[in-house]
Design an enzyme around this catalytic site. Structure first.
Site, PDB file in Angstrom:
ATOM      1  N   ARG A 135      -5.839   2.087 -13.171  1.00  0.00           N
ATOM      2  CA  ARG A 135      -3.682   2.038 -12.764  1.00  0.00           C
ATOM      3  C   ARG A 135      -3.375   0.913 -12.450  1.00  0.00           C
ATOM      4  NH1 ARG A 135      -3.651   5.866  -8.535  1.00  0.00           N
ATOM      5  NH2 ARG A 135      -3.951   7.716  -9.985  1.00  0.00           N
ATOM      6  N   TYR A 166     -12.424 -10.183  -2.004  1.00  0.00           N
ATOM      7  CA  TYR A 166     -12.479  -9.198  -1.730  1.00  0.00           C
ATOM      8  C   TYR A 166     -13.883  -8.376  -1.506  1.00  0.00           C
ATOM      9  CZ  TYR A 166      -9.320  -6.117  -4.237  1.00  0.00           C
ATOM     10  OH  TYR A 166      -7.386  -5.440  -4.695  1.00  0.00           O
ATOM     11  N   HIS A 206     -14.971   3.406 -15.423  1.00  0.00           N
ATOM     12  CA  HIS A 206     -15.184   2.384 -13.565  1.00  0.00           C
ATOM     13  C   HIS A 206     -15.837   1.388 -13.344  1.00  0.00           C
ATOM     14  CE1 HIS A 206     -14.367   2.237  -9.058  1.00  0.00           C
ATOM     15  NE2 HIS A 206     -13.321   1.811  -9.779  1.00  0.00           N
ATOM     16  N   ARG A 263     -13.941   2.580   4.656  1.00  0.00           N
ATOM     17  CA  ARG A 263     -12.666   1.658   4.696  1.00  0.00           C
ATOM     18  C   ARG A 263     -11.452   2.594   5.374  1.00  0.00           C
ATOM     19  NH1 ARG A 263     -11.175  -0.783  -0.327  1.00  0.00           N
ATOM     20  NH2 ARG A 263     -10.010   0.124  -0.880  1.00  0.00           N
ATOM     21  N   HIS A 290     -15.439  -3.543   0.581  1.00  0.00           N
ATOM     22  CA  HIS A 290     -14.992  -2.601  -1.706  1.00  0.00           C
ATOM     23  C   HIS A 290     -16.429  -2.397  -1.243  1.00  0.00           C
ATOM     24  CE1 HIS A 290     -13.987  -2.770  -5.579  1.00  0.00           C
ATOM     25  NE2 HIS A 290     -12.899  -2.286  -5.111  1.00  0.00           N
ATOM     26  N   ARG A 330     -10.929  -4.537 -14.699  1.00  0.00           N
ATOM     27  CA  ARG A 330      -9.806  -5.319 -13.692  1.00  0.00           C
ATOM     28  C   ARG A 330     -10.299  -6.875 -14.326  1.00  0.00           C
ATOM     29  NH1 ARG A 330      -6.095  -1.810 -11.923  1.00  0.00           N
ATOM     30  NH2 ARG A 330      -6.891  -0.162  -9.729  1.00  0.00           N
ATOM     31  N   ASN A 351       0.545  -1.000   0.051  1.00  0.00           N
ATOM     32  CA  ASN A 351      -0.008  -0.064  -0.237  1.00  0.00           C
ATOM     33  C   ASN A 351       0.753   1.193   0.121  1.00  0.00           C
ATOM     34  OD1 ASN A 351      -2.605  -1.623   0.023  1.00  0.00           O
ATOM     35  ND2 ASN A 351      -3.106  -1.146   2.153  1.00  0.00           N
TER      36      ASN A 351
END
Length: 815
Positions: free
Chosen positions: A529, A592, A559, A688, A716, A499, A172
């Site tokens: 990204r 997730y 997204h 989160r 998530h 993704r 992270n």
């Protein structure tokens, strides 16, 4: 708190974010304005670079930056170099040179697509709110990573999971420096920096980041060395250094070195004939000092640790040594005839965010591929070194990398604890969270069986609200697309991909559908990204199979998580839809926490058809039936609903706002929540990561509570619930409350209409926010406090474990 000044949105817009006024341009016009501003910044910056080019020359050891070294030594206390065989204490990090900015930020590329966290002020006529009402987003992110570290420090966390959290913390922080810190430095360097919403200048934020991250990295290293590594040793997993190996183990690793490591090593000398080598981002490196026995001169060389080899090598069963120790022990093999005087580990973090001028790129895919090549050469933003590094070697690295002393992080070895991911993956179930295997959602299968459920038949009967990873992804969303690909009655499939996994069954299903003659549209976001290269690969593979592949709208990332299947049923066409909060990624779906709605509702199907048409063609539709879509209607739709709760509360009707998000940063949304709290509306925020909202401030946010839950699964999902005068309204979708999500991305929320589903989401939100649930509580000063035990020391309820147990109890025939 003092009232803020009254800047109006009609003033000049801040860099990177156009002002929002009643007459603000539509999304495409805003993109044109932003592009023009970006191009002008780029021209000015490149012109400045041409007038004053930067120069650098590598020099032999001993001649390098003598005056600079002496000056810094005179101004800043230096610690004595320690013997590499003795491990310094974590406390000795504080004995390194004090935190100060002593050199200008180097020239960097301007940041043209960052999230600058600027605020234009309240709308005209709105009541004034205090000027210090926003917490700093970068500090809030570091607080989030501190919560991850607390899970690693918690002895109640299973041991290998603690090692995994140490690796997550390190990973992270790497990304934070590569993106956020790099963005701050770009804005400072290019002169486009403005105060953040928290009131801080970028330079002030950068200095706070340096100080806070140094503290956290010290805690991280201490947790590994003093706690986790010894505990692993007690369980028979030994993470040791070279000098702790037996002679037999050293001999075995010498053979391994000669056969598998030595052939791929490339020592690079530094002298007038050999310039200082390029140091790739996140690579481990050895700085080596060798002496020529003939001339008696010392020379510097760099040896890169091969990134594709295992980080920890097994010297004997369950005894592991870092690969850099093995290389360091055999440096004589790389420099025959020379005397190896010293070696020191170091690691560089670089700016690895991407910049693509979409308006000027005829082919976005090709432009992005070129930018990916440039990513490797981004400017440095952090230098990690072993505490024992020689001051002269450190001077050379600082000079050649063109960084400041404040960006140097001395740490006890080993560096780069992301390597603990490999250790945490060991097959020791007693040292991990209890195994959990998700089952098929009970609304998709009457009886659990080995055969896939008939998803279309189930959806004709009812909507299905999925909650991953508690509900299986493979027997729900994956099965939905696989059955659509194989079903001859299906005419078309439309899909967004942000993704996905390397061996994606989702991509395989789309390819199968196209090869069977179905109309397949795939919206691939190739600017996701750090997944850009993988998505370029999938885009080409899908195109070769006959899928229609598009890359969304210029200036906007796609997204949203959407899937639409059009099926012939008799004389009519029926549309089946999936709207989710998470990616179509089978592997992360097991890690997730996400929500998804599978439905055959005609309104949702019509909305998805309209939205896909906008994404693949030319459409300016901004309103939908059951969707809120960014960048046009999502922020305004949520703010309007918050204001509606104020009216309900004042009229004595049931009112309340509850949001579950990854990040809460957007000032317009936060201000709406403040105004709701001032009116007495109860507001709960389950976040989160980042939160810029200050809860519990008298006269501002007394009715606002903020909680955070971290655990074995990454929270998530995004949920937005409103009391609505007794007729609850609940939305789920992909959007976080951030500028980039609401202004520069295509995001979608879907309204949940089934009363049972709304009740289920209500229970989830109540459980997460309950004082009986283990969580972190945010205070008005921005500090997070963990609440894990009750007043008698008993563990509070773990919301994730409760959901696992609930699924186990409820698994069976549908009611």
């Amino acid at each position: 708190m003092q009232p803020a000044p009254s800047p109006r949105r009609s003033a000049a817009p801040s860099p990177g974010r156009p002002a929002r006024t009643p007459s603000a341009p539509v999304a495409s016009d805003r993109a044109d304005l932003a592009s023009a501003r970006k191009n002008e910044v780029m021209k000015q910056h490149r012109s400045a670079q041409a007038e004053s080019p930067a120069e650098s020359r590598a020099m032999p050891l001993g001649e390098h930056r003598t005056s600079g070294s002496a000056a810094r030594a005179a101004a800043t206390p230096r610690r004595v170099a320690q013997n590499a065989s003795s491990q310094p204490s974590v406390g000795s990090i504080a004995a390194h040179r004090p935190h100060a900015v002593v050199a200008p930020v180097p020239a960097l590329e301007p940041d043209i697509d960052a999230d600058p966290d600027t605020y234009d002020g309240p709308e005209p006529g709105e009541d004034e709110l205090p000027g210090d009402r926003f917490l700093d987003r970068e500090g809030s992110w570091l607080a989030f990573n501190e919560r991850v570290l607390e899970l690693a420090e918690d002895t109640g966390t299973p041991l290998l999971e603690r090692a995994n959290f140490l690796a997550i913390f390190a990973s992270n922080l790497d990304e934070f420096f590569m993106v956020r810190v790099a963005g701050l430095k770009r804005r400072i360097a290019t002169g486009v920096a403005t105060r953040s919403a928290s009131g801080l200048q970028p330079r002030e934020i950068l200095e706070q980041i340096w100080t806070r991250s140094r503290e956290l990295m010290a805690r991280h290293a201490a947790c590994y060395q003093q706690d986790v590594a010894p505990a692993l040793a007690d369980e028979g997993i030994h993470l040791i250094r070279w000098h702790e190996l037996t002679e037999r183990e050293q001999g075995r690793l010498f053979t391994l070195f000669r056969q598998q490591i030595f052939p791929v090593l490339t020592p690079l000398a530094v002298d007038p004939a050999h310039p200082f080598p390029y140091i790739s981002g996140l690579s481990l490196n050895l700085a080596v000092v060798v002496r020529n026995p003939v001339s008696g001169h010392d020379h510097f060389a760099r040896v890169k640790v091969p990134p594709l080899l295992s980080r920890f090598l097994e010297a004997s069963p369950h005894r592991y040594v870092p690969i850099e120790d093995v290389i360091a022990a055999h440096l004589e093999e790389l420099f025959p005839g020379m005397e190896v005087r010293a070696h020191h580990m170091f690691r560089v973090t670089r700016n690895e965010d991407l910049e693509v001028e979409e308006d000027d790129a005829e082919n976005l895919l090709q432009a992005l591929e070129k930018e990916l090549l440039r990513r490797r050469f981004g400017p440095p933003v952090r230098l990690e070194v072993e505490e024992s590094i020689d001051p002269e070697i450190l001077d050379l690295l600082i000079a050649e990398l063109k960084i400041t002393d404040a960006e140097v992080y001395p740490l006890p070895g080993p560096l780069d604890l992301t390597g603990l991911f490999g250790i945490a993956a060991q097959d020791r179930p007693e040292l991990k969270y209890p195994k959990f295997v998700a089952g098929t959602h009970r609304d998709l299968a009457e009886v659990e069986s080995a055969s896939a459920p008939d998803v279309f038949a189930a959806l004709r009967a009812r909507d299905v609200l999925l909650h991953h990873p508690y509900d299986s992804f493979s027997t729900s969303v994956q099965a939905f697309l696989e059955q659509a690909a194989a079903d001859p009655a299906v005419l078309a499939i439309k899909q967004t991909l942000y993704r996905t996994s390397g061996d994606s069954p989702i991509v395989d299903a789309l390819i199968d559908a196209a090869e069977s003659g179905k109309q397949v549209l795939v919206l691939v976001e190739i600017k996701a990204r750090f997944d850009e290269q993988a998505n370029i690969k999938w885009a080409r593979k899908l195109e070769e199979a006959g899928c229609h592949v598009v890359y969304g709208l210029v200036g906007l990332k796609t997204h949203c998580k959407l899937s639409l299947v059009v099926r012939q049923e008799g004389e009519t066409l029926r549309r089946y839809s999936h709207v989710g909060t998470g990616n179509y990624h089978p592997k992360t779906a097991r890690l997730y926490e996400d929500l998804g709605l599978l439905t055959a509702d005609p309104q949702v199907g019509a909305d998805l058809s309209d939205l896909f048409n906008r994404l693949s063609g030319y459409s300016r539709r901004e309103t939908y039936r059951r969707l809120l879509v960014a960048p046009r209607s999502l922020r305004d739709g949520l703010v309007e609903r918050v204001h509606r709760e104020i009216a309900h509360h004042r009229a004595g009707r049931p009112a309340g706002v509850r949001m579950k998000v990854n990040s809460m940063v957007d000032e317009a949304v936060v201000d709406a929540l403040y105004r709701a709290s001032r009116a007495g509306v109860p507001v709960d925020v389950w976040v989160r990561g980042i939160c810029a909202l200050r809860p519990g401030v008298p006269g501002l946010s007394e009715t606002i509570r903020v909680r955070s839950v971290l655990g074995r699964f990454l929270e998530h999902s995004r949920v937005f619930a409103f009391g609505n005068g007794g007729d609850p309204e609940v939305w789920i979708g992909s959007a976080d409350m951030m500028h980039r999500n609401l202004d520069r991305r295509i995001e979608a929320l879907v309204r949940v209409t089934d009363p049972g589903h709304r009740a289920s989401l209500d229970r989830l939100l109540r459980t997460g926010m309950s004082d009986a649930t283990s969580s972190w509580h945010l205070g008005p000063d921005g500090s997070w406090t963990r609440h894990a035990v009750d007043t008698e020391g008993r563990p509070l309820r773990n919301v994730q474990e409760s959901l696992i147990e609930g699924r186990r109890r409820r698994r069976g025939p549908a009611s």
